[in-house]
Motif scaffolding. Structure first.
Motif, PDB file in Angstrom:
ATOM      1  N   LEU A  21       3.249  -3.495  -1.828  1.00 29.96           N
ATOM      2  CA  LEU A  21       3.877  -2.641  -0.826  1.00 29.96           C
ATOM      3  C   LEU A  21       5.290  -2.268  -1.259  1.00 29.96           C
ATOM      4  N   ASN A  73       6.483  -2.282  -4.255  1.00 32.41           N
ATOM      5  CA  ASN A  73       6.419  -1.448  -5.469  1.00 32.41           C
ATOM      6  C   ASN A  73       6.021  -0.006  -5.171  1.00 32.41           C
ATOM      7  N   SER A  74       5.269   0.189  -4.082  1.00 31.22           N
ATOM      8  CA  SER A  74       4.875   1.565  -3.778  1.00 31.22           C
ATOM      9  C   SER A  74       5.866   2.237  -2.828  1.00 31.22           C
ATOM     10  N   SER A  75       6.499   1.439  -1.983  1.00 30.61           N
ATOM     11  CA  SER A  75       7.426   2.049  -1.027  1.00 30.61           C
ATOM     12  C   SER A  75       8.424   1.016  -0.531  1.00 30.61           C
ATOM     13  N   LYS A  76       9.649   1.104  -1.033  1.00 32.44           N
ATOM     14  CA  LYS A  76      10.674   0.161  -0.589  1.00 32.44           C
ATOM     15  C   LYS A  76      10.931   0.333   0.911  1.00 32.44           C
ATOM     16  N   GLU A  77      10.877   1.561   1.334  1.00 39.73           N
ATOM     17  CA  GLU A  77      11.123   1.834   2.760  1.00 39.73           C
ATOM     18  C   GLU A  77      10.000   1.220   3.606  1.00 39.73           C
ATOM     19  N   GLY A  78       8.773   1.393   3.119  1.00 45.64           N
ATOM     20  CA  GLY A  78       7.640   0.799   3.805  1.00 45.64           C
ATOM     21  C   GLY A  78       7.792  -0.714   3.899  1.00 45.64           C
ATOM     22  N   ASP A 134      10.617  -2.429   3.794  1.00 46.52           N
ATOM     23  CA  ASP A 134      11.717  -2.752   4.703  1.00 46.52           C
ATOM     24  C   ASP A 134      11.269  -2.632   6.153  1.00 46.52           C
ATOM     25  N   ASN A 135      10.397  -1.672   6.419  1.00 49.92           N
ATOM     26  CA  ASN A 135       9.930  -1.471   7.794  1.00 49.92           C
ATOM     27  C   ASN A 135       8.969  -2.558   8.250  1.00 49.92           C
TER      28      ASN A 135
END
Lengths: 259, 79
Positions: A162, A164-169, A171-172
């Motif tokens: 997760l 690696n694919s989306s830091k924002e994802g 963090d959420n």
């Protein structure tokens, strides 16, 4: 180590065992003996010592600690020795720790590290109940969740990909995952079908809210497996709404719902 | 030997004798306290009170009490 020389002199023994343990328990077969040398350790039998020797021994122990050495309870030393070995032989676990070291709160990291050791013990089929309780006592439900999620591989197989694919994802979702574990329900013996059903419904709601595309129900042991299967049977309508896979092997069940 | 240190341990049966060596005792609730001041509980390195059931050992000049739980010993394993 002055204290060690004094200890050897007090009992006039050669230190040919790696460990010296102080114990009261002597047993009838050790009457009159001041110590018993099994080769692996020397047990000093405190109650069999004269008062004078008891007092001298106490002073030596005090000196040992004052010189900077530790004095450990026997079982604690046993666990410490395993943990030192764990530090030296982390292997794949090191990759997980290195990955999360600067990503997650310090306490979560500590819980994760302890959980990785717990997982290793679990995989060796050794009892982990006290270790699990220790994590929960120290870190509460969050620690308990981290322990369960770690043992089931969620840190490597969900959180790392997760991030690696989306830091924002990441963090959420991270905080929701470890505080509420919405997408993974870990059934234990004290849980009945009603609670499992409630947890599933809550998990579905939270997972959907955060875009998590699956829900897993985990169970270990025959009793928990039976409870989960009864729950599935009694909630056919709910479970049939989703694509479902059931993995069962070696006393472990994982029910996967695709959301 | 571990890390070059000669290992001396004690088991549960002599906990009270070990505590006595370092001027400690146990209060009515099982917490380790100063013998000279039973109201003063000893603390672990991270500031927690230590119950006799959690007593894992002592280090550094008798004032640092080690708890026997996984997290405390994990920290110690890195020293």
């Amino acid at each position: 180590m002055a204290w060690l020389d004094k200890l050897k002199a007090l009992f006039n023994f050669e230190l040919n065992a790696p460990l010296i343990n102080i114990t009261k328990n002597s047993g009838n077969s050790n009457l009159g003996k001041e110590y018993v040398n099994s080769g692996e350790k020397i047990d000093i039998l405190f109650d069999n010592l004269s008062k004078e020797k008891q007092e001298k021994l106490k002073l030596i122990l005090k000196e040992k600690v004052e010189e900077g050495s530790k004095l450990l309870e026997e079982k604690s030393f046993g666990l410490l020795r395993e943990l030192i070995n764990f530090q030296r032989t982390k292997g794949e676990d090191k990759k997980v720790l290195d990955f999360f070291q600067n990503l997650i709160p310090k306490e979560d990291f500590e819980a994760l590290e302890s959980s990785l050791y717990l997982r290793r013990r679990f995989q060796e089929k050794r009892d982990v109940s006290k270790l699990k309780e220790d994590i929960r006592t120290r870190f509460g439900d969050r620690g308990k969740n981290i322990s369960n999620l770690c043992t089931a591989g969620y840190f490597e197989n969900f959180l790392m990909p997760l991030f690696n694919s989306s830091k924002e994802g990441f963090d959420n979702i991270y905080n929701v995952v470890v505080s509420r574990s919405p997408m993974a329900i870990f059934v234990h013996s004290a849980m009945g079908e009603d609670q499992i059903t409630r947890d599933i419904k809550t998990g579905l709601e939270v997972s959907k809210k955060y875009g998590i595309k699956f829900l897993h129900i985990h169970g270990i042991g025959d009793q928990n497996i039976r409870t989960i299967k009864r729950c599935i049977y009694e909630n056919k309508e709910l479970f049939n709404y989703y694509d479902k896979e059931i993995f069962e092997n070696n006393g472990i069940i994982i029910v996967e719902l695709i959301l | 030997m571990v890390n070059g240190e000669c290992i001396v341990t004690f088991d549960d049966s002599v906990c009270m004798e070990v505590l006595d060596v370092f001027g400690k005792s146990v209060d009515s609730e099982g917490f380790i306290v100063e013998k000279e001041n039973m109201a003063q509980k000893v603390l672990s390195e991270d500031g927690q009170e230590v119950n006799i059931k959690e007593f894992g050992g002592i280090k550094k000049g008798s004032e640092v009490f080690i708890k026997n739980d996984l997290v405390s010993l994990m920290r110690l394993s890195k020293e």
